[in-house]
Design an enzyme around this catalytic site. Structure first.
Site, PDB file in Angstrom:
ATOM      1  N   GLN A 113       0.851  -1.195   0.000  1.00 52.14           N
ATOM      2  CA  GLN A 113       0.000   0.000   0.000  1.00 52.14           C
ATOM      3  C   GLN A 113       0.884   1.241   0.000  1.00 52.14           C
ATOM      4  O   GLN A 113       0.391   2.356  -0.092  1.00 52.14           O
ATOM      5  CB  GLN A 113      -0.886   0.009   1.244  1.00 52.14           C
ATOM      6  CG  GLN A 113      -1.828  -1.181   1.307  1.00 52.14           C
ATOM      7  CD  GLN A 113      -2.477  -1.303   2.678  1.00 52.14           C
ATOM      8  OE1 GLN A 113      -3.509  -0.713   2.930  1.00 52.14           O
ATOM      9  NE2 GLN A 113      -1.868  -2.061   3.558  1.00 52.14           N
ATOM     10  N   HIS A 131      -1.678   1.194  -4.322  1.00 53.91           N
ATOM     11  CA  HIS A 131      -1.985   2.632  -4.232  1.00 53.91           C
ATOM     12  C   HIS A 131      -1.031   3.484  -5.057  1.00 53.91           C
ATOM     13  O   HIS A 131      -0.941   4.695  -4.860  1.00 53.91           O
ATOM     14  CB  HIS A 131      -1.982   3.084  -2.762  1.00 53.91           C
ATOM     15  CG  HIS A 131      -3.062   2.425  -1.953  1.00 53.91           C
ATOM     16  ND1 HIS A 131      -3.025   2.287  -0.587  1.00 53.91           N
ATOM     17  CD2 HIS A 131      -4.231   1.846  -2.341  1.00 53.91           C
ATOM     18  CE1 HIS A 131      -4.110   1.652  -0.168  1.00 53.91           C
ATOM     19  NE2 HIS A 131      -4.847   1.370  -1.213  1.00 53.91           N
ATOM     20  N   CYS A 163      -0.983   7.275 -25.933  1.00 55.43           N
ATOM     21  CA  CYS A 163      -2.363   7.301 -26.444  1.00 55.43           C
ATOM     22  C   CYS A 163      -3.012   8.682 -26.399  1.00 55.43           C
ATOM     23  O   CYS A 163      -4.138   8.843 -26.836  1.00 55.43           O
ATOM     24  CB  CYS A 163      -3.217   6.294 -25.673  1.00 55.43           C
ATOM     25  SG  CYS A 163      -3.746   6.894 -24.051  1.00 55.43           S
TER      26      CYS A 163
END
Ligand code: NAD
Length: 257
Positions: A113, A131, A163
């Site tokens: 995390q 995270h 993109c």
């Protein structure tokens, strides 16, 4: 080298890891506490001492990504105690021990995390950062992650070179959905684990806190390393009530003997 003074629960944890096929660790801020990065919760946590901040980062980003980036760049120039600590932190004995367990073939995956990049700096490879990672940016359209220093900030918000989608910092904000690739990897690991370690997490942030429960449901042995009790303590088969760095180093020493 063997540690004759190792506590029984540390010996039991080492033997359990020695006998397992697929060990997974869920890591929280407590692992990096020994690197000088404050935790949020727990006795010395900054939220425990000063209260929880307003949790509207994702909402602010969605409303106006350009303004969010401007504010973030401005905040970078006004360093908080937390950001100063995280920027100067070095991997500690706990990060190094987890990397060593992976090299020894005793730990198959880390779900962290933490956003501090210290696992990678310690040498861990099989890591899912549920995270995100504070040193990276992520495209909100295709999920591409790139080091922040490679992102051109000439135009705000920056756009993905692959993109053209909007980039945000990779750190997952409160309210922001967990990136689907990371979530999928965590689910696969939770289902595969026959030993699941929970290290330095208060286990109150979801979905991260669900993975140990999924693993236990599939029959995994749960090992908790935390100086304080957590909601997962009741489920744990082995509990090590001590600091992560010392405890993990001791486990590595026993497994190396
Ligand atoms: P948390 O702050 O909620 O809880 C920290 C836990 O660590 C507590 O249970 C505490 O008892 C335990 N702890 C304290 N010192 C320890 C030590 N030496 N060894 C072992 N355990 C120790 O942390 P969380 O559960 O990870 O959830 C908070 C969220 O905050 C996470 O999502 C994380 O992204 C973020 N966070 C990250 C960092 C970081 O990247 N280093 C630091 C603070 C918060």
């Amino acid at each position: 080298m063997d540690s004759p003074e190792a506590a029984p629960e540390i010996r039991e944890a080492a033997e359990t890891i020695r006998g397992c096929h697929h060990a997974v660790a869920l890591v929280g801020a407590g692992l990096s506490a020994e690197s000088g990065i404050p935790t949020y919760r727990g006795t010395d946590g900054i939220w425990t001492k000063f209260g929880e901040p307003t949790i509207d980062g994702w909402e602010l980003f969605r409303r106006d990504p350009e303004q969010w980036w401007r504010d973030a760049l401005d905040r970078k120039n006004r360093r908080s105690e937390f950001s100063t600590a995280i920027e100067s932190a070095e991997p500690n004995a706990g990060h190094l021990a987890l990397a060593e367990l992976e090299r020894m073939g005793r730990l198959q995956h880390i779900i962290t995390q933490n956003i501090d990049n210290l696992h990678q700096r310690a040498g861990s490879v099989a890591v899912t950062e549920i995270h995100g990672n504070r040193t990276k940016a992520r495209c909100l359209s295709c999920g591409e992650r790139v080091p922040l220093e490679q992102v051109s900030l000439d135009r705000l918000p920056p756009l993905c070179a692959k993109c053209g989608g909007i980039m945000k910092n990779d750190t997952v904000m409160f309210g922001e959905p967990i990136p689907s690739d990371a979530l999928r990897r965590c689910q696969v690991q939770a289902n595969a684990a026959d030993v699941f370690l929970v290290i330095g997490t208060s286990a109150v942030v979801y979905p991260a806190a669900d993975f140990p429960v999924i693993a236990v449901r599939h029959g995994a042995t749960l090992i908790e390393i935390n100086p304080e009790r957590t909601p997962l303590s009741a489920l744990a088969n082995i509990i090590i009530r001590g600091p992560a760095g010392e405890s993990l180093k001791c486990i590595v020493d026993l497994l190396s003997a």
